[in-house]
Design an enzyme around this catalytic site. Structure first.
Site, PDB file in Angstrom:
ATOM      1  N   ASN A 119       0.852  -1.193   0.000  1.00 36.03           N
ATOM      2  CA  ASN A 119       0.000   0.000   0.000  1.00 36.03           C
ATOM      3  C   ASN A 119       0.885   1.240   0.000  1.00 36.03           C
ATOM      4  O   ASN A 119       2.114   1.143  -0.059  1.00 36.03           O
ATOM      5  CB  ASN A 119      -0.952  -0.007   1.204  1.00 36.03           C
ATOM      6  CG  ASN A 119      -0.206  -0.139   2.519  1.00 36.03           C
ATOM      7  OD1 ASN A 119       0.581   0.722   2.883  1.00 36.03           O
ATOM      8  ND2 ASN A 119      -0.454  -1.238   3.236  1.00 36.03           N
ATOM      9  N   PHE A 177      -4.841   2.524  14.677  1.00 37.74           N
ATOM     10  CA  PHE A 177      -5.125   3.551  13.681  1.00 37.74           C
ATOM     11  C   PHE A 177      -6.159   3.018  12.698  1.00 37.74           C
ATOM     12  O   PHE A 177      -6.178   1.822  12.389  1.00 37.74           O
ATOM     13  CB  PHE A 177      -3.851   3.940  12.920  1.00 37.74           C
ATOM     14  CG  PHE A 177      -3.106   5.083  13.535  1.00 37.74           C
ATOM     15  CD1 PHE A 177      -3.087   6.335  12.931  1.00 37.74           C
ATOM     16  CD2 PHE A 177      -2.430   4.923  14.732  1.00 37.74           C
ATOM     17  CE1 PHE A 177      -2.414   7.398  13.496  1.00 37.74           C
ATOM     18  CE2 PHE A 177      -1.745   5.973  15.309  1.00 37.74           C
ATOM     19  CZ  PHE A 177      -1.733   7.219  14.692  1.00 37.74           C
ATOM     20  N   LYS A 191     -11.896  -4.825  18.215  1.00 35.36           N
ATOM     21  CA  LYS A 191     -10.525  -5.259  18.479  1.00 35.36           C
ATOM     22  C   LYS A 191     -10.070  -4.939  19.900  1.00 35.36           C
ATOM     23  O   LYS A 191      -8.889  -5.024  20.209  1.00 35.36           O
ATOM     24  CB  LYS A 191      -9.590  -4.652  17.440  1.00 35.36           C
ATOM     25  CG  LYS A 191     -10.029  -5.051  16.025  1.00 35.36           C
ATOM     26  CD  LYS A 191      -9.009  -4.798  14.957  1.00 35.36           C
ATOM     27  CE  LYS A 191      -9.531  -5.302  13.610  1.00 35.36           C
ATOM     28  NZ  LYS A 191      -8.557  -5.154  12.525  1.00 35.36           N
TER      29      LYS A 191
END
Length: 401
Positions: free
Chosen positions: A212, A325, A343
């Site tokens: 990415n 993030f 999470k």
């Protein structure tokens, strides 16, 4: 606090009248104040006003040398411990962003190495103009700080954002800066902090991989800031072109699995873990040992999920503060909120990477912070180094709670 030198720069807007109050309060607070007035600012307020309020020199002309032994704009630039520009017009912001020095204010600012705080004031449509936004983003990337203008009835008759911040807020920004400077702010002293940064690469064959656009700049900024705050910092980094932060233990990895293994080896001993890396969510199901040759046929690559590092950390969390993030392009808060809960995070820092100045590879960032207890906070567009400081201050407060 030792007596500090503040250079107050006043540009030509109706809000210049508020600068007299700023100058007076700075002087009364014990600062040594000198003032620069642009030619346009003098249409609203006179040099004599500032000279009377500050008992200091007022500068209006690049070529008026008060002391023949020095060059005024260089000497003034060297003298300042802090520069306040209030009000800052669109014109001055544009000049500073593009390195133009055509009067006393702009030539001095080009020579300044001290921190600069900018308080914009202008019509709401001017403030929202793409060119003005771009110039402010550029200045943010240079390390300039901004005091956001207020909303309300403007002098032009419009209602909206663009009013100069109140003098109290501007004076407080100077006080806060010197407090930061005078104390090392060892907010994370003796804490062990692990940060992941950069992209991961998932190999197809020896010459091809999926990845990415992450540059690693935000993660590296966090590592530098955490080290300055006294932490023992471990940085697990994917492939980047960035320099190793001084005093930081860096462990280099390539794939998501390698990053997972490196993080898990360190996790148990950490106090804070910030997963800033943009890891690959999928990898090729088959990795070829030799280069795949081009044929006339289409090539389909089956993908399978990679290990979810953050989810694994959330399941194993004991005493650690866990920060994630969320880089999104739409539904920012909704998706970030889902990641926070799913999470088991204590805090998630979300940014819209489709926004100018907030995407991969940029020098600036704008973050939405969501806490597990429901607290929300927006960090405005600032340099990534400053964003890192603000985020770690939030983490420090979280540890206190």
């Amino acid at each position: 606090m030792d007596k500090k030198n503040i250079l107050l720069c006043v540009s030509g807007g109706i809000a210049a009248y508020k600068s007299a109050t700023i100058a007076s309060r700075l002087y009364q607070s014990g600062y040594t104040v000198k003032v620069i007035l642009t030619e346009s600012a003098q249409q609203f307020i006179t040099p004599l006003t500032f000279q009377t309020l500050t008992r200091g020199d007022v500068y209006t002309d690049t070529f008026e040398e008060k002391n023949p032994e020095v060059v005024s704009h260089i000497d003034l630039a060297d003298w300042a411990d802090l520069v306040l520009i209030a009000p800052a017009t669109a014109n001055v912001i544009g000049k500073l962003a593009n390195g133009i020095g055509d009067d006393m204010l702009t030539t001095t600012l080009l020579a300044v190495t001290a921190p600069v705080i900018i308080a914009p004031a202008m019509n709401v449509n001017m403030y929202n103009h793409p060119a003005v936004k771009e110039n402010m983003q550029k200045l943010g990337s240079f390390g300039y700080r901004f005091i956001e203008p207020g909303e309300g009835l403007l002098a032009c008759g419009y209602v909206g954002k663009g009013r100069l911040a109140e003098p109290e807020e501007i004076v407080k920004s100077a006080e806060d800066y010197f407090k930061e400077e005078s104390s090392p702010r060892q907010l994370l002293k003796d804490k062990k902090v692990l940060i992941t940064a950069g992209p991961t690469r998932e190999m197809v064959d020896p010459v091809r991989y999926f990845t990415n656009f992450s540059s690693g700049k935000m993660g590296y900024a966090l590592a530098r800031a955490a080290k300055r705050m006294g932490a023992d910092v471990t940085l697990v980094s994917g492939p980047t072109n960035l320099s190793v932060p001084e005093g930081v233990d860096v462990k280099y990895v390539v794939s998501t699995q390698e990053m997972f293994d490196a993080v898990m080896r360190e996790y148990g001993s950490q106090d804070i873990v910030i997963k800033c890396a943009a890891v690959a969510d999928y990898k090729p199901a088959v990795r070829y040992n030799s280069k795949m040759k081009k044929t006339n046929e289409a090539w389909q690559i089956e993908m399978e999920k990679t290990v979810d590092i953050l989810e694994s950390l959330g399941r194993k969390k004991e005493h650690q503060i866990l920060v994630g993030f969320a880089a999104e392009t739409d539904n920012l808060e909704e998706y970030a909120e889902g990641k926070l809960r799913r999470k088991n995070l204590d805090l998630v820092a979300a940014n819209d990477v489709s926004k100018e100045g907030s995407g991969f590879g940029s020098e600036t960032n704008e973050l939405l912070l969501l806490h597990a207890d429901g607290k929300k906070k927006v960090l405005p567009l600032v340099s990534k180094d400053r964003a890192a400081e603000l985020l770690l201050e939030e983490v420090s407060e979280l540890m206190g709670r």
